[in-house]
Structure formats: C-alpha cells, structure tokens
Design a protein around this motif. Structure first.
Motif, PDB file in Angstrom:
ATOM      1  N   ALA A 177       0.826  -1.208   0.000  1.00 50.28           N
ATOM      2  CA  ALA A 177       0.000   0.000   0.000  1.00 50.28           C
ATOM      3  C   ALA A 177       0.857   1.253   0.000  1.00 50.28           C
ATOM      4  CB  ALA A 177      -0.931  -0.014   1.207  1.00 50.28           C
ATOM      5  N   TYR A 178       1.905   1.249   0.799  1.00 53.12           N
ATOM      6  CA  TYR A 178       2.776   2.423   0.889  1.00 53.12           C
ATOM      7  C   TYR A 178       3.447   2.740  -0.443  1.00 53.12           C
ATOM      8  CZ  TYR A 178       6.998   5.109   1.767  1.00 53.12           C
ATOM      9  OH  TYR A 178       7.990   6.045   1.686  1.00 53.12           O
ATOM     10  N   LEU A 179       4.025   1.724  -1.067  1.00 55.89           N
ATOM     11  CA  LEU A 179       4.795   1.954  -2.287  1.00 55.89           C
ATOM     12  C   LEU A 179       3.934   2.519  -3.411  1.00 55.89           C
ATOM     13  CD1 LEU A 179       7.128  -1.188  -2.372  1.00 55.89           C
ATOM     14  CD2 LEU A 179       7.733   1.165  -1.777  1.00 55.89           C
ATOM     15  N   PHE A 180       2.764   1.934  -3.622  1.00 53.73           N
ATOM     16  CA  PHE A 180       1.966   2.348  -4.769  1.00 53.73           C
ATOM     17  C   PHE A 180       1.130   3.581  -4.481  1.00 53.73           C
ATOM     18  CE2 PHE A 180       2.909  -2.147  -5.532  1.00 53.73           C
ATOM     19  CZ  PHE A 180       3.594  -1.999  -6.727  1.00 53.73           C
ATOM     20  N   MET A 188      -3.710   1.677   6.444  1.00 53.94           N
ATOM     21  CA  MET A 188      -2.654   2.144   7.341  1.00 53.94           C
ATOM     22  C   MET A 188      -1.353   2.376   6.571  1.00 53.94           C
ATOM     23  SD  MET A 188      -4.216   2.562  10.118  1.00 53.94           S
ATOM     24  CE  MET A 188      -2.838   3.038  11.148  1.00 53.94           C
ATOM     25  N   GLY A 189      -1.086   1.511   5.585  1.00 53.14           N
ATOM     26  CA  GLY A 189       0.079   1.739   4.735  1.00 53.14           C
ATOM     27  C   GLY A 189      -0.066   3.006   3.915  1.00 53.14           C
ATOM     28  N   MET A 190      -1.272   3.236   3.408  1.00 51.93           N
ATOM     29  CA  MET A 190      -1.552   4.460   2.648  1.00 51.93           C
ATOM     30  C   MET A 190      -1.462   5.691   3.549  1.00 51.93           C
ATOM     31  SD  MET A 190      -4.751   2.827   0.529  1.00 51.93           S
ATOM     32  CE  MET A 190      -5.372   4.359  -0.163  1.00 51.93           C
ATOM     33  N   LEU A 191      -1.923   5.541   4.797  1.00 51.40           N
ATOM     34  CA  LEU A 191      -1.843   6.654   5.740  1.00 51.40           C
ATOM     35  C   LEU A 191      -0.385   7.024   6.023  1.00 51.40           C
ATOM     36  CD1 LEU A 191      -3.253   8.595   7.720  1.00 51.40           C
ATOM     37  CD2 LEU A 191      -3.173   6.771   9.436  1.00 51.40           C
ATOM     38  N   CYS A 192       0.454   6.013   6.171  1.00 49.68           N
ATOM     39  CA  CYS A 192       1.879   6.268   6.394  1.00 49.68           C
ATOM     40  C   CYS A 192       2.480   7.035   5.222  1.00 49.68           C
ATOM     41  CB  CYS A 192       2.623   4.953   6.604  1.00 49.68           C
ATOM     42  SG  CYS A 192       2.297   4.157   8.189  1.00 49.68           S
ATOM     43  N   ALA A 193       2.101   6.647   4.006  1.00 51.44           N
ATOM     44  CA  ALA A 193       2.606   7.338   2.817  1.00 51.44           C
ATOM     45  C   ALA A 193       2.133   8.783   2.777  1.00 51.44           C
ATOM     46  CB  ALA A 193       2.145   6.598   1.560  1.00 51.44           C
ATOM     47  N   THR A 194       0.885   9.004   3.168  1.00 46.34           N
ATOM     48  CA  THR A 194       0.323  10.355   3.156  1.00 46.34           C
ATOM     49  C   THR A 194       0.943  11.222   4.238  1.00 46.34           C
ATOM     50  OG1 THR A 194      -1.771   9.423   2.359  1.00 46.34           O
ATOM     51  CG2 THR A 194      -1.820  11.673   3.201  1.00 46.34           C
ATOM     52  N   TYR A 211      -7.187  -4.587  14.899  1.00 43.32           N
ATOM     53  CA  TYR A 211      -7.068  -3.172  14.572  1.00 43.32           C
ATOM     54  C   TYR A 211      -6.081  -2.452  15.489  1.00 43.32           C
ATOM     55  CZ  TYR A 211     -10.973  -4.171  11.546  1.00 43.32           C
ATOM     56  OH  TYR A 211     -11.748  -4.698  10.548  1.00 43.32           O
ATOM     57  N   PHE A 212      -6.113  -2.762  16.767  1.00 40.07           N
ATOM     58  CA  PHE A 212      -5.172  -2.111  17.680  1.00 40.07           C
ATOM     59  C   PHE A 212      -3.734  -2.526  17.370  1.00 40.07           C
ATOM     60  CE2 PHE A 212      -2.815  -2.275  21.789  1.00 40.07           C
ATOM     61  CZ  PHE A 212      -2.690  -0.898  21.964  1.00 40.07           C
ATOM     62  N   SER A 213      -3.516  -3.818  17.177  1.00 38.01           N
ATOM     63  CA  SER A 213      -2.159  -4.287  16.882  1.00 38.01           C
ATOM     64  C   SER A 213      -1.667  -3.751  15.545  1.00 38.01           C
ATOM     65  CB  SER A 213      -2.104  -5.817  16.883  1.00 38.01           C
ATOM     66  OG  SER A 213      -3.006  -6.365  15.934  1.00 38.01           O
ATOM     67  N   THR A 214      -2.569  -3.602  14.576  1.00 38.32           N
ATOM     68  CA  THR A 214      -2.186  -3.059  13.269  1.00 38.32           C
ATOM     69  C   THR A 214      -1.725  -1.613  13.397  1.00 38.32           C
ATOM     70  OG1 THR A 214      -3.698  -4.524  12.080  1.00 38.32           O
ATOM     71  CG2 THR A 214      -2.994  -2.530  10.935  1.00 38.32           C
ATOM     72  N   ILE A 215      -2.350  -0.855  14.288  1.00 36.37           N
ATOM     73  CA  ILE A 215      -1.921   0.523  14.525  1.00 36.37           C
ATOM     74  C   ILE A 215      -0.499   0.549  15.081  1.00 36.37           C
ATOM     75  CG2 ILE A 215      -2.331   2.592  15.916  1.00 36.37           C
ATOM     76  CD1 ILE A 215      -5.342   1.957  15.700  1.00 36.37           C
ATOM     77  N   LEU A 216      -0.196  -0.385  15.982  1.00 41.40           N
ATOM     78  CA  LEU A 216       1.168  -0.477  16.519  1.00 41.40           C
ATOM     79  C   LEU A 216       2.160  -0.830  15.414  1.00 41.40           C
ATOM     80  CD1 LEU A 216       0.556  -2.373  19.900  1.00 41.40           C
ATOM     81  CD2 LEU A 216       0.904   0.079  19.543  1.00 41.40           C
TER      82      LEU A 216
END
Length: 399
Positions: free
Chosen positions: A93-96, A244-250, A285-290
């Motif tokens: 998600a982050y890369l693309f 979450m990957g897209m959010l990191c990229a943003t 969801y909580f662990s994914t945020i971590l």
C-alpha cells in the motif's frame, strides 16, 4: 534450548546474513530496476519473509509431534508470522500510494498492470509447476479425475491466486504444498484493482488524508457490527491494513523526516516490537496501529541499528518474494524424507539443525529463481510497458 526457543532464530538469521555477505552474492542488487526505492523497506522484506518461514517451521514440528497443524506455544513465532504478513500488505500500500501521491502526471494504468503481472506471474507459475510435479509423483502419474476436471484445476491454479485453489488430481490439500501462502495474492490483486478508483484522492495530499481517515473510520465501525461474519471481517481487516500503509505514505508528505536521531528511532522501534511480542495485544485493529507506527519509523529511514541497510539484508529483501512463495516446496522436499521426520523429533538440537538446512535451501532456491526467472520477468515487464506506452503515444499522435 527447546523446540520453541527464540535465540536459535537469531543465530540462523545471522548465519544467513553472513552467507549473503560473500562477494559472490553481490550480483544480487537490490532495486536493480529503480522502482519505488526505499532502502529500509528493501532490507525489511527478507526478515518479513523469514518470519513466515520460521512460523511455519514451528507448525511443522507440531504437525509431526501431534498430527495437528497448529501454532507454536511460543507467541514469538506466531506473532512474527502475523507481523510479517501485515507489514507486507503495508509495504504494498505504501509503495503504490506513494507513487500516486508523487506522480506529476496521470497514472499509466496499462503499463502499471503489465509490470505487476510480469513481477508476480513468473515466480508464481514456477511454484505452480513444482506443485504439479509433486502432485503427479504422489498420484503415480495416473489421472484420478477427468481431463476436463484436471484442466479446470490447473487453470484455477494458474490464475495468479485470484481463484480458490482446488485439490489437483484428487490429491488432498494440494494447496498446503505451498503452505497456503497464496491467499495474500488475492488481496494484492484486490488492492491493485481498487487503485484506479481511488487515485483521484491522491492528487492532493490534503484530499488523500481526508479520504484515508474517513475510510479507516468507516471500516472500523463496520467491522464492529460485522465481526460475526469471518470472511467479511477478514476482508475489512486487510483493507484496514492497506489503509494504514496508505496513511503512512500520506503522513510522510507532511513529515518528511522524524526529528529524532537514528539511534533513538531504533530504540523506539525495538521497544514497540518487544512490547508487541511480550504483551500480544488483542484485536486486529489495535495491533495493526502499533505495526503502522513501527512501519512509519522504518519508511522514514529507521534502519534498526543499521540492520536493514546491511548489503546482506538488502540482498535478502531482493529475493524475498521467492523466499515467501517457495518455502512450502522446500519444507515438502525435506520432510518427505522419512529419516528427517524421525530425526527432528529426537531433540531440539536436531530440530534446529534441520531448520538451518531448510532456511538455507529456501534462500538458495529463491536466489536461483530470482536470477533465472524473477529478474528476467521484471525486465520483460519494463520492456513491454515501454512498448505499450510508445504504441499508445504513436496512436494518439495519429489522431
């Protein structure tokens, strides 16, 4: 030392990194085609792939000892597998999404899908070919179903993970030869398919942030009310991971660099990782945020005390697709030997010796496939996408 000790993992990984440090392996160049280069991510991939390998190694021991395919009593290996898969999705998600955010012109979708196809298909089809050979050997090269049914089964397998994988030639649990790892490709293709429909939001970082936050809220609320439907819940969970990957990229568009020293960043990441392994947080969801917090540090340049930027780590990351996809074939080959199945149950030292053998064979197979199949496939994708762009440009000029 026991079957479930943690420290043999670190010893084996150190051994594999030492092997990859030999000058001969310098031919494996990370990001050889210059696609979405993030050095720390390049170094991360190999460790994620081996996280899944060690998790499955524990499962195999349990299978041989009890006859059941179950996780390890040590949460370290179970969590490692979970972390690996989720971070793989975040990387995608982050890369693309980063590519869409930074693109100064309209995305060339046909070229994008050509490159993705040529990146994924060759190694996947090689894995399928190995499965076909294994199944036919196990069924004594005798057709157990009709030719039409057999062709349908083969066709489903060749569909790059999009279709469910049926048993081949009545060989039960054929998909377990690959240890079921193909399921992640279904969600990879889902993400690639959704990208054109959400690409408009990536034209502005502010618009992208609003869209992602809104989508995260909607999915979280929906998941709360639909947790009784496992399949639907899994789809929502994976979409949340992608977001979450897209959010990191943003967020990276707003915060180009974390104002902390690399040493402090590494300590923070290590502390969160230890907390995850020790406390094993409940809830996807909580662990994914971590995991996303860890991932954000990594994409911002945190190399975890230099580990992710080692040349050996970079090389391991370059062949990580083969490590992940082909591991089941090596496990099958090794554990098909009766002596080895008996040997690993003699004691923990014997088990870890076999795991060292298996992880080494997986690495060498992945390197072999990378050089002969994966790398030429990526190069072919670049050539075909370039030819497509040239023909499309020539066609538009004629108009």
């Amino acid at each position: 030392m026991t079957y479930f000790s943690i420290w043999p993992f670190f010893l084996i990984m150190a051994f594999l990194l030492c092997v990859l440090s030999f000058p001969y392996f310098s031919k494996i160049k990370a990001n050889a085609f210059g696609v979405n280069h993030v050095q720390t991510i390049d170094g991360l991939r190999g460790f994620l792939a081996y996280g899944v390998v060690f998790s499955h190694g524990q499962n195999f021991h349990t299978l041989l000892e009890t006859g059941q395919w179950a996780g390890s009593p040590n949460p370290f290996y179970n969590m490692f597998g979970t972390i690996a898969v989720r971070l793989f999705f975040m990387v995608t998600a982050y890369l693309f999404w980063s590519k869409l955010l930074s693109s100064q012109e309209r995305m060339k979708w046909p070229s994008f899908y050509i490159k993705r196809f040529c990146r994924i298909a060759p190694v996947y089809w090689f894995a399928c070919f190995c499965v076909f050979i294994i199944v036919m050997i196990e069924t004594h090269w005798t057709l157990q179903v009709s030719w039409i049914a057999f062709c349908k089964q083969i066709g489903a397998w060749l569909a790059l993970g999009v279709l469910p994988l049926p048993d081949i030639n009545n060989y039960m649990m054929s998909s377990m030869i690959l240890l079921g790892v193909v399921w992640t490709l279904q969600y990879e293709w889902l993400f690639y398919g959704l990208l054109p429909f959400v690409s408009w939001f990536a034209q502005s970082k502010k618009r992208a942030l609003y869209f992602i936050v809104y989508a995260i809220v909607v999915i979280s609320i929906t998941a709360f009310f639909t947790h009784a439907y496992p399949i639907f819940s899994q789809i929502l969970a994976v979409l949340f991971i992608f977001l979450m990957g897209m959010l990191c990229a943003t967020l990276q568009q707003y915060l180009k660099k974390i104002p902390l020293s690399p040493l402090i960043q590494s300590f923070i990441v290590l502390s969160i990782l230890i907390a995850i392994f020790v406390f094993v947080p409940d809830g996807v969801y909580f662990s994914t945020i971590l995991f996303a917090i860890i991932f954000f540090f990594i994409i911002s340049g945190c190399s975890i005390f230099g580990l992710l930027t080692l040349p050996a780590s970079q090389r391991m990351g370059e062949v990580s697709y083969g490590i992940y996809l082909l591991q089941g074939i090596v496990f099958y080959w090794v554990y098909s030997v009766q002596f080895i199945r008996h040997y690993v149950l003699q004691g923990s030292i014997e088990f870890w010796c076999v795991m060292t053998l298996i992880t080494s064979l997986i690495l060498f197979l992945a390197i072999f496939v990378h050089i002969l199949i994966e790398k030429p496939g990526i190069q072919l994708g670049c050539i075909l996408s370039h030819l497509w762009d040239r023909k499309k440009l020539a066609f538009n000029q004629k108009l």
